[in-house]
Design an enzyme around this catalytic site. Structure first.
Site, PDB file in Angstrom:
ATOM      1  N   LYS A  22     -18.648   1.505 -24.745  1.00  0.00           N
ATOM      2  CA  LYS A  22     -18.822   1.875 -26.152  1.00  0.00           C
ATOM      3  C   LYS A  22     -17.494   2.363 -26.735  1.00  0.00           C
ATOM      4  CE  LYS A  22     -22.818   3.828 -26.938  1.00  0.00           C
ATOM      5  NZ  LYS A  22     -23.770   4.950 -26.752  1.00  0.00           N
ATOM      6  N   ARG A  92     -21.907  10.758 -28.239  1.00  0.00           N
ATOM      7  CA  ARG A  92     -22.532   9.547 -27.688  1.00  0.00           C
ATOM      8  C   ARG A  92     -21.996   9.242 -26.299  1.00  0.00           C
ATOM      9  NH1 ARG A  92     -21.055   5.052 -31.934  1.00  0.00           N
ATOM     10  NH2 ARG A  92     -22.870   4.037 -31.007  1.00  0.00           N
ATOM     11  N   GLY A 101     -30.144   2.941 -23.348  1.00  0.00           N
ATOM     12  CA  GLY A 101     -31.122   4.014 -23.351  1.00  0.00           C
ATOM     13  C   GLY A 101     -31.043   4.972 -22.178  1.00  0.00           C
ATOM     14  N   MET A 103     -28.443   6.982 -21.142  1.00  0.00           N
ATOM     15  CA  MET A 103     -27.816   8.258 -21.450  1.00  0.00           C
ATOM     16  C   MET A 103     -28.219   8.631 -22.870  1.00  0.00           C
ATOM     17  SD  MET A 103     -25.883   8.979 -18.922  1.00  0.00           S
ATOM     18  CE  MET A 103     -25.192   8.140 -17.530  1.00  0.00           C
ATOM     19  N   ARG A 336     -21.048  -4.913 -28.567  1.00  0.00           N
ATOM     20  CA  ARG A 336     -20.926  -5.233 -27.134  1.00  0.00           C
ATOM     21  C   ARG A 336     -21.459  -6.645 -26.931  1.00  0.00           C
ATOM     22  NH1 ARG A 336     -25.551  -0.975 -25.622  1.00  0.00           N
ATOM     23  NH2 ARG A 336     -27.180  -1.884 -26.894  1.00  0.00           N
ATOM     24  N   HIS A 455     -36.688  -0.704 -27.102  1.00  0.00           N
ATOM     25  CA  HIS A 455     -36.356  -0.410 -25.706  1.00  0.00           C
ATOM     26  C   HIS A 455     -37.036  -1.400 -24.760  1.00  0.00           C
ATOM     27  CE1 HIS A 455     -36.894   1.757 -21.844  1.00  0.00           C
ATOM     28  NE2 HIS A 455     -35.638   2.095 -22.079  1.00  0.00           N
ATOM     29  N   SER A 765     -22.277 -26.741  11.676  1.00  0.00           N
ATOM     30  CA  SER A 765     -22.979 -26.099  10.570  1.00  0.00           C
ATOM     31  C   SER A 765     -23.361 -24.698  11.038  1.00  0.00           C
ATOM     32  CB  SER A 765     -24.222 -26.892  10.182  1.00  0.00           C
ATOM     33  OG  SER A 765     -24.910 -26.217   9.165  1.00  0.00           O
ATOM     34  N   CYS A 832     -25.987 -23.598   6.893  1.00  0.00           N
ATOM     35  CA  CYS A 832     -27.359 -23.987   6.581  1.00  0.00           C
ATOM     36  C   CYS A 832     -28.361 -22.848   6.698  1.00  0.00           C
ATOM     37  CB  CYS A 832     -27.789 -25.162   7.439  1.00  0.00           C
ATOM     38  SG  CYS A 832     -27.831 -24.787   9.186  1.00  0.00           S
ATOM     39  N   TYR A 852     -19.373 -27.349   2.593  1.00  0.00           N
ATOM     40  CA  TYR A 852     -20.620 -27.247   1.839  1.00  0.00           C
ATOM     41  C   TYR A 852     -21.454 -26.061   2.298  1.00  0.00           C
ATOM     42  CZ  TYR A 852     -23.093 -29.196   5.880  1.00  0.00           C
ATOM     43  OH  TYR A 852     -23.612 -29.383   7.134  1.00  0.00           O
TER      44      TYR A 852
END
Ligand code: ADP
Ligand code: MG
Ligand code: MG
Length: 883
Positions: A22, A92, A101, A103, A336, A455, A765, A832, A852
């Protein structure tokens, strides 16, 4: 000397760790020249120091706060005691990562018995002044002295009722004065304290309370739920007040630059005329849509559109903007990157690229892999919906999904029901931060009040929980545990179904269907494939799973578990015959039966995968898994009959095959050493099936994988046997099949001798499930009992079966990789196990250069995007290192 306090013109958006999100964005907007009320930010560092030093604001901090307060007074030309220019501020909180919500915020700070009079004269509006004072008393009491908001609310409601007053706005000055006196009494009664009259003292106490709130339980739970570290701290912003509640040319609102539910590029938001701060988000009054601001205040609206575009372009992302209008002038109080549904996240990311605002890489980085599951959320079956009994269809669709559950009216009751194994839907007038835990375990959330930015809506979207808000037709009585709606009543435990995509609620259970992937999703997947060098395969052997994986464009199959194919009735019988008999001819007959079944299995798989590589793992589990349960007499008798042997003999064989530690026992390659024909049969089935499918024009690429190898001798023995067998088979069939033979690496010993195994394998693998089990010595089937306590007690950060243990298991994987690649630079390596679908683990596998990972079909999108994100991050790091 540490700098603890930053004026809004001293910071910028990149300082969020220090100033909180903020504060950093308030500073950024200030430097962009936007209308932000003046103020300063006390850093997160100050917070952590305050908490570490047993809650003492150091002299240094105090001095810096006072100096910045003085400067604020100079800048605004106002002070806490000036008749004509009275300063009031908001306090704030704001941490580095947004915690909606969590704080608390205090508005109108600076008012006291004297200043309220000054303020009344100054604004020429005593009712407004006293209402601000009333709000301050309530917020301050709540945040600083921890007096539950309900004490104040209850009193206010009672006052209004006895005086026959409908809304807060109808309260007259005398009413407000009486309410304020009562509020002061509540301070005495509940907290044993008086409301501090000195504005500076108010300010310091408020700052300390915000710092302390970093450690309150709600914040703690939220951080745990969202993987936010506990050591960050919150900053405190002190900001000159502007007043959205000073008349009908004033107001306050929240807007998203795009629709946070769908991603559509249309300004989306709500505002309330003549209202302050949290009135909009608290859902107490139902707000108006932002579009209607155009008619009410055309100039302000035009200015807002301009600013919204500016901010979105500046940040390169959808913004969530909080604003206040004071007597026709627009002020920005927060911006934000807006929270959004996963569906919207994909749409916005793709649109921003198409609008030329960000790159494809930026777009891929914007996707939160944790939330992708939400995209694949089901919806209600269209046919079933037609039959369903509607409760209401006028709710706001706040977070998509389709869910069925039993209704509960508070978080605790919901939690108990979930513990008891129920699926629950939390039903409330509105939610508040205390409900976070209850919300996270619910299938869906329904509220009767509040808008799309309430909220409940914001938090549910963040959690990916289905949510419908503002269902005005529902009258919800949380105490009586009763919902009344035009068509009837619902009591606690009633089964309902909630459609978060259109806002409708139904009685009873409705069948669901899985979602279809949309265009934006396909686009991001396409870009991710282009960007990532790590390929994503699937672990699959059924037609449905393979089709799902192919629909996500899996690069092939990384694991076919052949044992799953043995459990169909007639195969199981032949398999049992093979295991139990001691007559060679009968064994051979059983195997040749199984061979035919297996050929069919593989033909089915290869026909779907065509030219894509397919790893088939030869039989892995201990043989007794195929046998009837010793103590199940009925089953034992049936099997004995089927095989034409005596029950006694069967019992004897079952006993023989029982192992104390089957996971460490006669399984995997060890089976093939003692029963060589088993793997030869399977290898033959693979090649015969491949030849058949090749004949239809495909080029099948089977990769035959031998499990649980721990010694070079095992692998060399088996590989030679299989190769010889296949050589004569291919001669007999007079064809070619491009097969390879490799091994699974799932024992620590195999990792350590990888340089030797390379000589006998075409590929490795990593089987991370067994490798984790064998490295920790944790039984996969039993470890859950204590792993949770280990994690709770801080002995272990995370379950190693869910996210790779980099230090231990990861180090073994890395060792094997290095040993193999030192001998053969392009040696093929894959994963895998379960971890192949986990984003953090994927990042590690990508960075050590595997070819992979393979995961369950529904995790392919997550894995694919995680792989691309890792490639982007890694490329950036490399670039930096090279410069
Ligand atoms: P949250 O983090 O819960 O959104 P905020 O600190 O953003 O809390 O405050 C909530 C609301 O309070 C803001 O959206 C705004 O409407 C109001 N508010 C905060 N500071 C001021 C201020 N200086 N002037 C007017 N309203 C304010
Ligand atoms: Mg806010
Ligand atoms: Mg294994």
């Amino acid at each position: 000397m540490t700098k603890y306090v930053y004026n809004f013109d001293e910071g910028n958006a990149s300082m969020r760790a220090l100033l909180g999100g903020k504060g950093a964005n308030l500073a950024e907007m200030t430097s962009m020249g936007l209308p932000v009320p003046s103020g300063f930010t006390i850093s997160t560092e100050a917070c952590m120091e305050y908490l570490a030093t047993e809650k003492q604001l150091s002299d240094d901090m105090m001095q810096q706060i006072e100096r910045n307060l003085d400067e604020l007074q100079v800048r605004t030309g106002k002070s806490f005691s000036d008749d004509a220019n009275l300063l009031l501020v908001s306090v704030r909180s704001g941490a580095a990562q947004s915690m909606p919500g969590m704080m608390d915020t205090i508005l109108n700070l600076g008012l006291n018995d004297v200043n309220v009079e000054r303020f009344a004269k100054l604004t020429n509006n005593p009712a407004f002044a006293y209402d601000c004072y009333r709000r301050l008393l309530q917020m301050f009491g709540n945040v600083v002295y921890e007096i539950s908001g309900s004490y104040f609310e209850r009193h206010l409601a009672k006052y209004k009722e006895t005086h026959n007053i409908k809304t807060d706005q109808d309260l007259q000055v005398d009413d407000l004065k009486q309410v304020i006196e009562k509020y002061k009494e509540i301070y005495q009664q509940v907290a044993g304290k008086v409301f501090p009259q000195d504005p500076k003292q108010q300010l310091l106490e408020a700052i300390e309370a915000v710092f302390s709130s970093w450690n309150n339980e709600r914040a703690f739970v939220y951080r745990n739920l969202n993987d936010i570290p506990h050591h960050g701290g919150t900053a405190v912003n002190v900001q000159e007040m502007v007043f959205g509640n000073s008349g009908n040319q004033s107001g306050t609102g929240v807007a998203f630059t795009r629709n946070p539910a769908t991603g559509e590029n249309i300004l989306f938001g709500e505002y309330l005329l003549n209202a302050q701060g949290e009135d909009v988000v608290a859902g107490i009054r139902t707000p108006q849509t932002i579009a209607s601001l155009e008619a009410a205040m055309p100039d302000v609206y035009a200015e807002f559109i301009r600013v919204a575009n500016l901010l979105e372009n500046h940040y390169g992302d959808m913004q969530d903007i909080e604003f206040t209008i004071e007597n026709g002038k627009l002020f920005l109080l927060q911006t934000r990157n807006g929270k959004r549904t996963t569906k919207a996240a994909f749409q916005i990311a793709v649109d921003l690229v198409k609008e030329g605002k960000i790159s494809k890489e930026d777009a891929v980085l914007k996707i939160d892999t944790k939330s992708i599951d939400q995209l694949l959320h089901p919806s209600f079956q269209v046919e079933a919906l037609k039959e369903a009994e509607l409760i209401t269809e006028v709710g706001l669709p706040a977070s998509p999904g389709a869910a069925t559950g039993r209704i509960y009216f508070d978080a605790a009751a919901a939690a108990r029901a979930v513990e008891a194994g129920e699926k629950v839907i939390l039903v409330r007038q509105e939610t508040s931060p205390e409900d976070i835990t209850g919300m996270s375990i619910s299938e869906a959330i329904v509220t009767s009040r509040g808008g799309m930015t309430s909220h409940a809506a914001v938090v549910a979207r963040g959690m990916g929980v289905c949510c419908v808000v503002g269902c005005e037709q529902l009258s919800i009585d949380e105490h009586q545990k009763l919902v009344t709606y035009p068509g009837g009543e619902l009591t606690e435990g009633t089964l309902i179904s909630v459609d978060g995509t259109n806002g409708a609620i139904y009685l009873g259970k409705i069948e669901t269907v899985p979602s279809e992937a949309e265009e934006a999703f396909q686009t991001i997947m396409q870009w991710s494939r282009e960007i990532s060098d790590l390929k994503i395969r699937m672990n699959a052997e059924t037609v449905a799973d393979i089709e799902t994986g192919l629909s996500f464009e899996a690069a092939g199959i990384g694991l076919v578990r052949t044992e799953h194919m043995f459990f169909k009735e007639e195969r199981l019988r032949e398999m049992r015959r093979f295991i139990i008999t001691n007559r060679k001819t009968e064994q051979d007959r059983a195997l040749s039966q199984i061979l035919n079944y297996q050929i069919d299995d593989f033909v089915e798989i290869f026909s779907l995968t065509q030219d894509k590589p397919v790893v088939v793992r030869l039989l892995d589990p201990p043989l007794h898994e195929f046998l009837p349960h010793q103590h199940n007499e009925q089953e034992m008798t049936k099997v004995a009959e089927q095989l034409g042997i005596s029950s006694n003999y069967l019992a004897q064989r079952v006993m023989d095959l029982t192992e104390v530690n089957p996971m460490l026992g006669h399984r995997g390659v060890r089976l093939a050493v003692t029963y060589p024909k088993l793997y030869l049969m399977q290898a033959e089935a693979i090649i015969r099936a491949a030849a058949q499918v090749n004949a239809t024009g495909a080029t099948v690429k089977p990769e035959i994988m031998i499990p649980l190898v721990g010694m070079t001798e095992e692998l060399s023995l088996l590989k030679t046997q299989i190769e010889e067998h296949l050589k004569s088979l291919l001669e007999e069939l007079d064809t070619q099949v491009a097969y390879t033979i490799g091994t699974m690496i799932e024992l620590p010993r195999a990792c350590l001798i990888a340089d030797q195994l390379v000589d006998y394998a075409d590929f490795f693998s990593f089987g991370t499930n067994d490798l984790t089990q064998m490295t920790f010595g944790f039984s996969r089937d039993d470890a859950a009992k204590f792993i949770n306590q280990y994690i709770g007690d801080g002995l272990m950060p995370i379950d190693p079966f869910q996210t790779l243990d980099v230090e231990g298991v990861g180090s073994l994987v890395q060792t094997a990789t290095n040993l193999a690649r030192q001998k053969q630079a392009d040696f093929k390596l894959g994963v895998c196990g379960e971890l192949g679908g986990d984003p953090k683990s994927i990042e590690f596998f990508h960075q050590i250069g595997l070819d992979y990972v393979s995961c369950s079909p529904y995790r392919i999108p997550i894995a694919q995007i995680a792989a691309a994100q890792s490639a982007i991050k890694y490329a950036t790091i490399k670039e930096k290192l090279e410069v």
